[in-house]
Design a protein around this motif. Structure first.
Motif, short mmCIF file in Angstrom:
data_model
loop_
_atom_site.label_atom_id
_atom_site.label_comp_id
_atom_site.label_asym_id
_atom_site.label_seq_id
_atom_site.Cartn_x
_atom_site.Cartn_y
_atom_site.Cartn_z
N VAL A 90 0.85 -1.19 0.00
CA VAL A 90 0.00 0.00 0.00
C VAL A 90 0.88 1.24 0.00
N THR A 91 0.46 2.25 -0.75
CA THR A 91 1.12 3.56 -0.74
C THR A 91 0.17 4.58 -0.15
N ASN A 92 0.58 5.21 0.96
CA ASN A 92 -0.22 6.23 1.62
C ASN A 92 0.19 7.60 1.12
N VAL A 93 -0.78 8.39 0.71
CA VAL A 93 -0.55 9.75 0.26
C VAL A 93 -1.26 10.68 1.24
N SER A 94 -0.52 11.53 1.91
CA SER A 94 -1.10 12.43 2.90
C SER A 94 -0.61 13.85 2.66
N VAL A 95 -1.43 14.80 3.04
CA VAL A 95 -1.12 16.22 2.87
C VAL A 95 -1.21 16.89 4.23
N PHE A 96 -0.17 17.64 4.57
CA PHE A 96 -0.13 18.40 5.81
C PHE A 96 -0.26 19.88 5.48
N ALA A 97 -1.05 20.59 6.26
CA ALA A 97 -1.23 22.03 6.10
C ALA A 97 -1.64 22.62 7.44
N GLY A 98 -1.11 23.77 7.75
CA GLY A 98 -1.45 24.40 9.02
C GLY A 98 -0.98 23.63 10.22
N GLY A 99 0.03 22.77 10.04
CA GLY A 99 0.60 22.02 11.15
C GLY A 99 -0.07 20.70 11.44
N VAL A 100 -1.11 20.34 10.70
CA VAL A 100 -1.84 19.11 10.99
C VAL A 100 -2.04 18.30 9.70
N LEU A 101 -2.43 17.06 9.85
CA LEU A 101 -2.77 16.21 8.72
C LEU A 101 -4.11 16.67 8.15
N ALA A 102 -4.07 17.14 6.89
CA ALA A 102 -5.27 17.71 6.28
C ALA A 102 -6.00 16.74 5.39
N GLY A 103 -5.34 15.71 4.89
CA GLY A 103 -5.99 14.75 4.00
C GLY A 103 -5.16 13.49 3.86
N LEU A 104 -5.82 12.38 3.58
CA LEU A 104 -5.14 11.10 3.48
C LEU A 104 -5.84 10.23 2.45
N ALA A 105 -5.05 9.53 1.64
CA ALA A 105 -5.58 8.58 0.67
C ALA A 105 -4.62 7.40 0.59
N SER A 106 -5.15 6.24 0.23
CA SER A 106 -4.35 5.02 0.11
C SER A 106 -4.48 4.45 -1.29
N ILE A 107 -3.36 3.99 -1.81
CA ILE A 107 -3.30 3.38 -3.14
C ILE A 107 -2.90 1.92 -2.97
N PRO A 108 -3.69 0.97 -3.47
CA PRO A 108 -3.37 -0.47 -3.30
C PRO A 108 -2.23 -0.92 -4.22
N MET A 109 -1.10 -0.29 -4.10
CA MET A 109 0.05 -0.60 -4.94
C MET A 109 1.31 -0.19 -4.17
N GLY A 110 2.36 -0.99 -4.27
CA GLY A 110 3.57 -0.66 -3.54
C GLY A 110 4.79 -1.31 -4.13
N SER A 111 5.87 -1.35 -3.33
CA SER A 111 7.14 -1.88 -3.82
C SER A 111 7.09 -3.39 -4.07
N ALA A 112 6.18 -4.10 -3.41
CA ALA A 112 6.06 -5.53 -3.66
C ALA A 112 5.57 -5.80 -5.08
N ASP A 113 4.82 -4.88 -5.66
CA ASP A 113 4.37 -5.05 -7.05
C ASP A 113 5.55 -4.96 -8.02
N ILE A 114 6.54 -4.14 -7.68
CA ILE A 114 7.75 -4.09 -8.51
C ILE A 114 8.47 -5.42 -8.46
N THR A 115 8.55 -5.99 -7.27
CA THR A 115 9.20 -7.30 -7.12
C THR A 115 8.46 -8.36 -7.92
N ASP A 116 7.14 -8.34 -7.85
CA ASP A 116 6.35 -9.32 -8.61
C ASP A 116 6.53 -9.15 -10.11
N ASP A 117 6.64 -7.90 -10.57
CA ASP A 117 6.85 -7.65 -11.99
C ASP A 117 8.19 -8.23 -12.45
N ILE A 118 9.22 -8.06 -11.64
CA ILE A 118 10.54 -8.60 -11.99
C ILE A 118 10.50 -10.12 -12.03
#
Length: 295
Positions: A90-118
């Motif tokens: 999983v790849t987590n994408v988060s945005v910080f603004a004003g000193g706090v966590l303002a938004g968060l999203a997750s992508i079901p893809m990560g470095s293990a997919d690169i390994t599987d591709d190889i």
């Protein structure tokens, strides 16, 4: 289910942005609360898993909150920054603004997919693919890659038969194909989170996938923002093997536990505490008493 409920800043008599109101005088006090919520079932399953190992769970926090404590500076969180944590699945994408966590999203893809591709592209085992990715893989291409050869270990070794050989360029081309898809998804999520202006907006890559050679340069070209690798900071005597981006979340958990931030859910109203506003007569009497005691 609420994971965090922490005060971010206070408002005193209409004046916003007060960080520490303790000791200040005011007629009206307001508070901005940062709340992070999630689905309850996965959190309860995680809690059950840890307690089944005879360990106590003190608190469960969102990974970007911990990773941000370890990798980001206070100024970055105030000005606005995107934190991209590339994990195995999983790849987590988060945005910080004003000193706090303002938004968060997750992508079901990560470095293990690169390994599987190889492993799939060259007909080898995942263990060999992971080791080759770490030692020889890169997100950047070089003319020398066409001349460097790598011996491939077949998934089912055949005694007496020589395994195939590939160039480093073939390996990196396979890696870049997956990275291109991942960066496309990251860019989509950043747009949804309102992180669109590339001027002055920095992206910090962390997680085990950020240890791939040249990934910061590749991400900067793909996303159009300034990109750096986020490594844990602020911990003394951290071993060099644990000072990479793969251990950023663990380091952040340690810092979060040491800071012991206030959680409003844990506060219980006291029945003995009373706030009163002094009358003008009482204030004058206190001034007269102070004058007599000093003069």
């Amino acid at each position: 289910m609420v994971l965090h409920a922490q005060p971010t800043c206070y408002t005193i008599d209409g004046l916003a942005g007060v960080k520490r109101p303790l000791g200040l005088h005011a007629d009206r006090l307001g508070i901005d609360i940062h709340v992070v919520s999630t689905e309850g079932s996965p959190v309860r399953n995680l809690d059950l898993c840890v307690r089944s190992a005879h360990l106590e769970v003190r608190s469960i926090i969102a990974a970007p909150v911990a990773t941000g404590l370890a990798c980001l500076t206070d100024e970055e969180r105030e000005l606005g920054v995107a934190l991209v944590e590339i994990g195995a699945g999983v790849t987590n994408v988060s945005v910080f603004a004003g000193g706090v966590l303002a938004g968060l999203a997750s992508i079901p893809m990560g470095s293990a997919d690169i390994t599987d591709d190889i492993a799939s592209a060259f007909g080898t085992a995942r263990t060999w693919a992971e080791r080759t990715k770490c030692f020889h893989g890169s997100a950047n291409l070089s003319p020398r890659d066409n001349h460097e050869m790598i011996d491939v270990q077949p998934a089912i070794p055949d005694e007496g038969a020589e395994g195939p050989r590939i160039t480093k360029a073939q390996l990196n081309a396979t890696i870049r194909q997956r990275l291109e898809r991942l960066m496309t998804e990251i860019q989509k999520e950043l747009r949804k989170l309102g992180f669109q202006d590339p001027i002055g907006r920095q992206i910090v890559l962390t997680g085990g996938g950020a240890e791939l050679k040249g990934i910061a340069d590749y991400a900067q070209q793909s996303l159009g923002n300034a990109v750096r690798i986020g490594r844990p900071k602020g911990l003394i005597a951290l071993p060099e093997a644990h000072a990479g981006p793969a251990f950023a979340t663990l380091a952040g958990l340690a810092r979060f536990a040491a800071a012991d931030p206030i959680d409003l859910r844990a506060l219980e109203p006291s029945s003995h505490q009373m706030v009163t506003k002094a009358s003008p007569g009482a204030l004058l009497q206190r001034l007269m008493t102070a004058f007599r005691s000093n003069y």
